[in-house]
Design an enzyme around this catalytic site. Structure first.
Site, PDB file in Angstrom:
ATOM      1  N   GLY A 190     -10.160   5.901  -9.434  1.00  0.00           N
ATOM      2  CA  GLY A 190      -9.863   4.494  -8.455  1.00  0.00           C
ATOM      3  C   GLY A 190     -10.097   4.691  -7.174  1.00  0.00           C
ATOM      4  O   GLY A 190     -11.015   5.626  -6.880  1.00  0.00           O
ATOM      5  N   ILE A 247     -18.302   2.046 -10.542  1.00  0.00           N
ATOM      6  CA  ILE A 247     -17.454   0.934  -9.988  1.00  0.00           C
ATOM      7  C   ILE A 247     -17.417  -0.122 -10.986  1.00  0.00           C
ATOM      8  O   ILE A 247     -18.569  -0.409 -11.375  1.00  0.00           O
ATOM      9  CB  ILE A 247     -17.859   0.598  -8.648  1.00  0.00           C
ATOM     10  CG1 ILE A 247     -17.979   2.007  -7.851  1.00  0.00           C
ATOM     11  CG2 ILE A 247     -17.262  -0.324  -8.002  1.00  0.00           C
ATOM     12  CD1 ILE A 247     -16.655   2.555  -7.392  1.00  0.00           C
ATOM     13  N   GLU A 294      -6.856   4.322  -2.225  1.00  0.00           N
ATOM     14  CA  GLU A 294      -6.374   5.219  -1.306  1.00  0.00           C
ATOM     15  C   GLU A 294      -7.523   6.009  -0.335  1.00  0.00           C
ATOM     16  O   GLU A 294      -7.376   6.077   0.735  1.00  0.00           O
ATOM     17  CB  GLU A 294      -5.382   6.451  -2.000  1.00  0.00           C
ATOM     18  CG  GLU A 294      -4.695   5.770  -2.936  1.00  0.00           C
ATOM     19  CD  GLU A 294      -3.282   5.148  -2.545  1.00  0.00           C
ATOM     20  OE1 GLU A 294      -2.925   5.356  -1.499  1.00  0.00           O
ATOM     21  OE2 GLU A 294      -2.956   4.595  -3.657  1.00  0.00           O
ATOM     22  N   GLY A 310      -3.231  -7.344  -5.097  1.00  0.00           N
ATOM     23  CA  GLY A 310      -4.318  -8.073  -4.235  1.00  0.00           C
ATOM     24  C   GLY A 310      -5.524  -7.261  -4.376  1.00  0.00           C
ATOM     25  O   GLY A 310      -6.705  -7.754  -3.513  1.00  0.00           O
ATOM     26  N   THR A 311      -5.615  -6.265  -5.273  1.00  0.00           N
ATOM     27  CA  THR A 311      -6.799  -5.605  -5.324  1.00  0.00           C
ATOM     28  C   THR A 311      -7.923  -5.971  -6.205  1.00  0.00           C
ATOM     29  O   THR A 311      -9.140  -5.410  -6.319  1.00  0.00           O
ATOM     30  CB  THR A 311      -6.338  -4.184  -5.381  1.00  0.00           C
ATOM     31  OG1 THR A 311      -5.608  -3.884  -6.564  1.00  0.00           O
ATOM     32  CG2 THR A 311      -5.734  -3.549  -4.201  1.00  0.00           C
ATOM     33  N   PHE A 359       0.934  -1.344  -0.025  1.00  0.00           N
ATOM     34  CA  PHE A 359       0.039  -0.070   0.140  1.00  0.00           C
ATOM     35  C   PHE A 359       0.816   1.501   0.017  1.00  0.00           C
ATOM     36  O   PHE A 359       0.610   2.262   0.662  1.00  0.00           O
ATOM     37  CB  PHE A 359      -0.819  -0.042   1.156  1.00  0.00           C
ATOM     38  CG  PHE A 359      -1.923  -1.237   1.085  1.00  0.00           C
ATOM     39  CD1 PHE A 359      -2.923  -1.043  -0.068  1.00  0.00           C
ATOM     40  CD2 PHE A 359      -1.767  -2.344   1.876  1.00  0.00           C
ATOM     41  CE1 PHE A 359      -3.702  -2.050   0.094  1.00  0.00           C
ATOM     42  CE2 PHE A 359      -2.586  -3.462   1.876  1.00  0.00           C
ATOM     43  CZ  PHE A 359      -3.636  -3.541   0.725  1.00  0.00           C
TER      44      PHE A 359
HETATM   45 MO1  MOS Z   1      -1.082   3.660  -2.606  1.00  0.00          MO
HETATM   46  S1  MOS Z   1       0.317   4.994  -1.452  1.00  0.00           S
HETATM   47  O1  MOS Z   1       0.341   2.565  -3.172  1.00  0.00           O
HETATM   48  O2  MOS Z   1      -1.803   2.564  -1.423  1.00  0.00           O
END
Ligand code: MOS
Length: 763
Positions: free
Chosen positions: A720, A647, A723, A467-468, A240
C-alpha cells in the site's frame, strides 16, 4: 487521457489510469452519504458542551420542545437503548466508547450534551440554541507539556541489548525532545449520518472508511442483530483515519431516527470536526542516540508521551519504526499514555510513524551535524539489512536506493554542509532528507466477479473507495484478466450487502483486493469456459475448457489448441478467428450471468509471509528558501522516492504521495489545534483559523516509485502507499530549515517566531 491511450490488457497493471469514478465526481452525480434524501426526513442538530470539564447542573429543554417543527429533544436520560461496544483494538469498535448522554459528566469541550430533532435543519438549529444548560465547571487539563503531572505507567514496547549502558559508553550522544501538536482531520467531506429504519432494520448512510466494521459496531450500539444493519458509503470525500470507526453522531442519528420513527440526518459541521470525531494526538518524544566517532549507531532510546482522552486509551505508536529502520544493537522504545480533557484521538495518515519519524529522523540529522558527517552517509552506514526488531528478513527493502535516487534528483553531491552556505537568487537555500517506512500486510478480503448477459462485467466488494482510486484498481484487475474495456466494467463498493471487504485504513486495501479480485475473475472465467464447452448451441461445444480462454472480452481457443469443434453456429466464419463475445455464450445457455468469488489468505495466516518483515520504505528530500531580511520561509521543492512494491496505478499512486507530502507540509509549517487553557475549547477550530496548505503554499513536488514487486505480499507484488507518503516530510523540512537558518526546531509546527533566532544573513 483518452480511453484509447490507456495501455490495454495486462499492461493496464502499472499504468497511469484515470479514476473510473472521476466523471461522476466532476459532474456532481456521485452521491455522498449526506446527499441522501428521503421522504419525511427529519434533521438533527447536536448541542456541544461549553466547558472542558465538570458536570451538567441543569438542563432546561422546555422552551426548545415547544418550538415549531421540533420532534424531540434528547439528552441524558432521554436517549433510549444505546449500548457500549466492547473495547477492542481492531477496526470497527466505537472510537469514543462512552455512549452519548451516558451521564451528566463533561470530559471535554464540545462533547455532545443534547440533540434536537426537527422537521427542518433551521428549526433544529433554532431549538438547539434554546436549550438552557447550566454547568458546574472545573478547570480542564489541556496542558501541552505531556510530562506535566504524569502519574501513569510507562510501558516498554521494544527492547534489545542494553541501551543505557551503551549510551554511557558512546563517543557521541544526542539527547533531545521533540513535540508534535494535535492535528485535526479536515477532509472536504465532514462526518455525517443519515439513518433510515424500516421496522427492525436500519440503513445507515455514513461517511465511513470501513462499512463492514461500522455495521458490526452500530449493531452493538443499537442492540440489534448485525444482519439488521446495513451501512452504505459509496463515495467518501476522503478520510485519513478519522472515519475508521463510527463516532457519536452515528449513534445519535440512528437512535434518534428510531425514537422519532422517521429518517434522520445529522451532520457534523466544520467546528464540530475539531472535537468529537478524533484528531492526531499530541506527542512528546525524547530521543537518545549513541554512536561511535565514525558514525555507527550503538544505542537508540525512544521514550515518548502520547495524549489521549479521559475515557479511551488511544495510543499513537510513535516508536513503531524505531526498531527496524536502523541497525543498532541496543535499543528501547517506551510509551506513556497521558490523559487530557480532549476528545478521543484517532489515527491520522501514518499514525505513529509520522510523529515518530519526525523525532527519530530529526535526531539522526542532529547526530550527522554533531559528527560532521553527511546525513546520507550516516544513514547508509546504519542501514538495516534485516528487521532487527522482529529478527526477520525484509520481504523487500530498497531504502538505500530511495536515498540514492533522491540524491541524484536534487543534486546532493553539490550540497555544502555549513549552515546558510547555499544561496540561490538572493535567498538562502537549505536541503534536508529523511526516511519513511510503513507496514504492509495482506488483510482478509472477499470479492465477486460476474460476466453478465448484457455484455458488461461487475466486480463487487464491500470495501470502500475513500477517494484514493480503489474503484479503478478493481476495474484494472477485471480488465487485465478478461480484456473487457473499462467502460463495460461496473464496480460496486461501499455497501455491507456486498461481499465483506477490508477497512480502508493502514494502506492495506490494495494488497488485499488484488488477489481476491483476481481469484474471483479466475473462478468466473473457468465457469464461463465450462459453459462454452458444455452448451450444445455453443460453437465451442465439445472443446476441452482448458483449450479455451477469454481475451478482449471474447471466448477464444488458446493458441495452438484444436479449433472450434462444436455444432454449426451461424456466425462461425468469424468464430474461429476472433472467438465469441462472452455474452453470446451466456445467451445460448440462457444464463443471466456467471459469477465467481475470490478470497485471499491474509498474510498473518500465510506461513511464508510470516517469515518476513513486510514494510514499505521511502525518502523525502526537501528544499527550503529562507529570505532572512523579511523572515520568509518557503518550502520550494520536495522529491519523494518510494519503494512501495509494484505500483498498480501510477496516477492514483503518485496522487497518494503528493497528497501526503502536502499533508506533511501542513504538519511542518501550519497545523496545530490550540486548546484555550481555561475552557479547553479549540480556539482555532475553523478553517479561518486552523491553517492547512493551499495551492499557493505548494512547492514543486516530484514523486518517483522504485517499483520493485514484493511477491511475498501478493502475486501482484503490490504493497500500500497511502500512509507512508506523509512519514518523513516534517523531519526533511525541519532539517532543511536547520541547514538554511541554523535553527533546529524540535516542536512542530515550525513558526517564523522560531526562525527569527537565525543569525544567517544575506550575503
Ligand atoms: Mo489511514 S490512518 O486511515 O490514512
Amino acid at each position: 487521457m483518452a480511453a484509447s491511450q490507456i495501455p490495454q490488457g495486462a499492461n493496464i497493471i502499472g499504468a497511469a489510469v484515470p479514476r473510473i469514478d472521476g466523471p461522476l465526481k466532476t459532474t456532481g452525480t456521485a452521491r455522498y452519504s449526506l446527499d441522501r434524501d428521503f421522504p419525511n426526513l427529519a434533521h438533527a442538530v447536536a448541542v456541544q458542551a461549553t466547558i472542558g470539564k465538570g458536570r451538567i447542573r441543569s438542563l432546561d429543554a422546555s422552551a426548545a420542545e415547544k418550538m415549531p417543527g421540533v420532534l424531540a429533544v434528547l439528552y441524558h436520560g432521554k436517549l433510549k437503548d444505546v449500548y457500549r461496544t466492547f473495547p477492542r483494538q481492531q477496526d470497527g469498535s466505537m472510537a469514543e466508547t462512552r455512549p452519548p448522554f451516558d451521564d451528566e459528566k463533561i470530559y471535554y469541550w464540545g462533547q455532545y450534551v443534547a440533540a434536537v430533532v426537527a422537521e427542518t435543519l433551521e428549526q433544529a438549529r433554532a431549538a438547539a440554541q434554546a436549550i438552557r444548560i447550566e454547568y458546574d465547571a472545573e478547570a480542564p487539563d489541556v496542558r501541552t507539556d505531556l510530562g506535566a503531572g504524569f502519574e501513569g505507567k510507562r510501558e516498554s514496547s521494544w527492547k534489545r541489548g542494553d541501551p543505557d549502558e551503551a549510551l554511557k559508553a558512546a563517543a557521541v550522544v544526542i539527547d533531545e525532545t521533540y513535540s508534535t501538536p494535535v492535528e485535526t482531520h479536515n477532509p472536504m467531506e465532514m462526518h455525517g449520518t443519515v439513518a433510515v429504519w424500516e421496522g427492525e432494520n436500519v440503513t445507515l448512510y455514513d461517511s465511513s472508511q470501513g462499512v463492514v466494521g461500522h455495521r458490526t459496531t452500530m449493531a452493538e450500539v443499537l442492540g440489534v442483530p448485525r444482519e439488521n444493519v446495513r451501512t452504505i458509503s459509496r463515495f467518501i470525500g476522503s478520510g485519513f483515519g478519522g472515519k475508521l470507526s463510527p463516532w457519536p453522531q452515528a449513534t445519535l442519528a440512528a437512535a434518534a431516527a428510531r425514537q422519532v420513527g422517521r429518517p434522520v440526518k445529522l451532520s457534523v459541521d466544520r467546528r464540530m470536526m475539531f472535537t468529537g470525531v478524533g484528531h492526531r494526538p499530541r506527542t512528546q518524544q525524547r530521543i537518545r542516540l549513541g554512536a561511535t566517532a565514525d558514525g555507527k549507531l550503538t544505542a537508540i532510546r525512544h521514550d515518548f508521551y502520547t495524549e489521549t482522552s479521559q475515557l479511551d486509551d488511544f495510543v499513537e505508536h510513535c516508536g513503531e519504526q524505531t526498531p527496524f529502520i536502523y541497525s543498532c544493537p541496543n535499543l528501547e522504545v517506551t510509551t506513556a499514555l497521558v490523559r487530557r480533557n480532549v476528545g478521543t484521538p484517532a489515527p491520522m495518515r501514518g499514525p505513529g510513524a509520522v510523529p515518530g519519524l519526525f523525532a527519530l529522523e530529526s535526531a539522526i540529522d542532529e547526530l550527522a551535524v554533531k559528527l560532521k558527517m553527511d546525513p546520507l552517509e550516516l544513514r547508509y552506514k546504519n542501514d538495516a539489512e534485516r528487521d532487527e526488531g522482529k529478527n526477520l528478513p525484509f520481504s523487500s527493502r530498497h531504502l538505500k536506493e530511495c536515498y540514492q535516487t533522491g540524491a541524484e534528483k536534487i543534486g546532493w553531491k553539490d550540497r555544502t554542509p555549513a549552515v546558510g552556505s547555499m544561496r540561490r537568487n538572493g535567498k538562502v537555500i537549505g536541503w534536508g532528507v529523511a526516511g519513511a517506512s510503513w507496514a504492509a500486510a495482506r488483510v482478509p478480503c472477499t470479492a465477486t466477479f460476474e460476466f453478465c448477459t448484457n455484455g458488461r462485467v461487475c466486480v463487487r466488494c464491500a470495501t470502500q473507495d475513500i477517494g484514493t482510486g480503489t474503484y479503478t484498481l478493481f476495474a484494472q484487475v477485471a480488465h487485465e484478466k478478461t480484456g473487457v474495456p473499462l467502460d463495460r466494467i461496473d464496480v460496486f463498493l461501499g455497501d455491507t450487502n456486498l461481499p465483506d471487504g477490508p477497512t480502508s485504513g493502514g494502506s492495506m486495501v490494495t494488497s488485499a483486493i488484488l488477489p481476491a479480485t483476481a481469484g474471483a475473475v479466475s473462478q468466473a472465467t473457468q465457469r464461463l469456459l465450462n459453459i462454452a464447452a458444455m452448451t450444445p448451441e455453443s460453437p465451442f461445444h465439445g472443446s476441452h475448457p482448458d483449450s479455451l480462454t477469454v481475451a478482449e472480452g471474447r471466448i477464444v481457443a488458446k493458441q495452438g489448441q484444436p479449433q472450434v469443434v462444436g455444432a454449426a453456429y451461424h456466425g462461425s466464419a468469424d468464430v474461429s478467428a476472433k472467438g465469441l463475445p462472452f455474452e453470446e455464450v451466456l445467451r445460448m445457455a440462457n444464463l443471466s450471468s456467471v459469477m465467481g468469488s475470490g478470497r485471499n489468505v491474509p498474510s498473518f495466516e500465510d506461513p511464508k509471509a510470516k517469515q518476513y518483515s513486510l514494510h514499505s520504505f521511502g525518502a523525502h528530500f526537501a528544499e527550503v528558501e529562507w529570505d532572512a531580511e523579511i523572515a520568509r520561509l518557503r518550502v520550494s521543492r520536495i522529491f519523494s522516492i518510494f519503494d512501495a512494491g509494484r505500483i498498480i496505478n501510477k496516477k492514483a499512486g503518485a496522487n497518494q504521495i503528493l497528497g501526503a507530502a502536502i499533508m506533511g507540509l501542513g504538519m511542518s509549517l501550519m497545523e496545530e489545534t490550540v486548546y484555550e487553557p481555561h475552557t479547553g475549547q479549540p480556539i482555532n477550530g475553523s478553517f479561518a483559523d486552523y491553517l492547512v496548505p493551499v495551492c499557493a503554499d505548494l512547492p514543486d513536488l516530484d514523486v518517483t516509485f522504485l517499483d520493485y514487486p514484493d511477491l511475498i505480499v501478493n502475486e501482484y507484488g503490490a504493497r500500500g502507499i497511502g500512509e507512508i507518503g506523509m512519514a518523513g516530510v516534517a523531519p526533511a523540512i525541519a532539517s532543511a530549515v536547520y541547514h538554511a537558518t541554523g535553527v533546529r526546531v524540535r516542536e512542530l509546527p515550525i513558526r517564523i517566531e522560531d526562525l527569527l533566532k537565525s543569525t544567517v544573513r544575506e550575503a
